[in-house]
Design an enzyme around this catalytic site. Structure first.
Site: not given
Length: 186
Positions: A69-71
């Site tokens: 995941s990345d934000t």
């Protein structure tokens, strides 16, 4: 039986995945986080989540299912990543002050057989920030490791007047969407 693995060192992502009731191991993939010039914010965050998941898969057994995941925070079409120093955080928080921005979180679930991804975009509104508030917030240490220089789940939550979308996605892992992706594998 598949082993679930989170490819992230983020304590917030660990907490959120555990909140869904899953038991999992953690690996720390080493990928370069650098946005390509022509890449949109959504393409960038999606690519990073895919690279993290794939790099994580390379570190574990073949029967594993890996979550990457990345934000990113996006304001005026500009990606705001983690600040390098106070001036960086000050610039970002001043830009976010008294306006709306987007938080994009991408999740990729991968196994040896398949890969599925999603990008969740949440609209976030900030109150007007004073320079004193920005300086005090920086002194707390909270902005240092957060995209856009704030954490909605901590002291930075006091700046948020409204959100439309997924609160957990802003924190770092959209619960509903992650659970739905995992159900395609487990």
């Amino acid at each position: 039986m598949h082993k679930l693995v989170l490819a992230s060192g983020s304590p917030r992502r660990k907490e959120l995945l555990a909140q869904l009731g899953y038991t999992f191991d953690v690996v720390l993939p080493d990928i370069e986080e650098c946005k390509a010039e022509q890449e949109t914010a959504a393409e960038y965050v999606l690519r990073l989540s895919q690279q993290k998941a794939q790099a994580g898969l390379a570190l574990v057994s073949e029967s594993s299912i890996v979550v990457g995941s990345d934000t990113v925070v996006v304001c005026d079409g500009q990606v705001l990543e983690k600040p390098h120093h106070f001036a960086d955080a000050q610039r970002m928080l001043t830009q976010l002050s008294d306006r709306r921005h987007q938080v994009m979180t991408a999740v990729t679930v991968v196994s040896a057989e398949k890969q599925h991804s999603i990008v969740v975009t949440t609209e976030v509104w900030f109150k007007k920030l004073t320079q004193e508030e920005i300086e005090q917030y920086w002194q707390s240490g909270e902005p240092c490791d957060k995209a856009g220089s704030y954490g909605i789940q901590g002291l930075g939550g006091r700046f948020v007047t409204r959100i439309e979308g997924s609160y957990s996605a802003v924190v770092g892992l959209p619960l509903y969407e992650t659970d739905q992706l995992l159900h395609e594998f487990i």
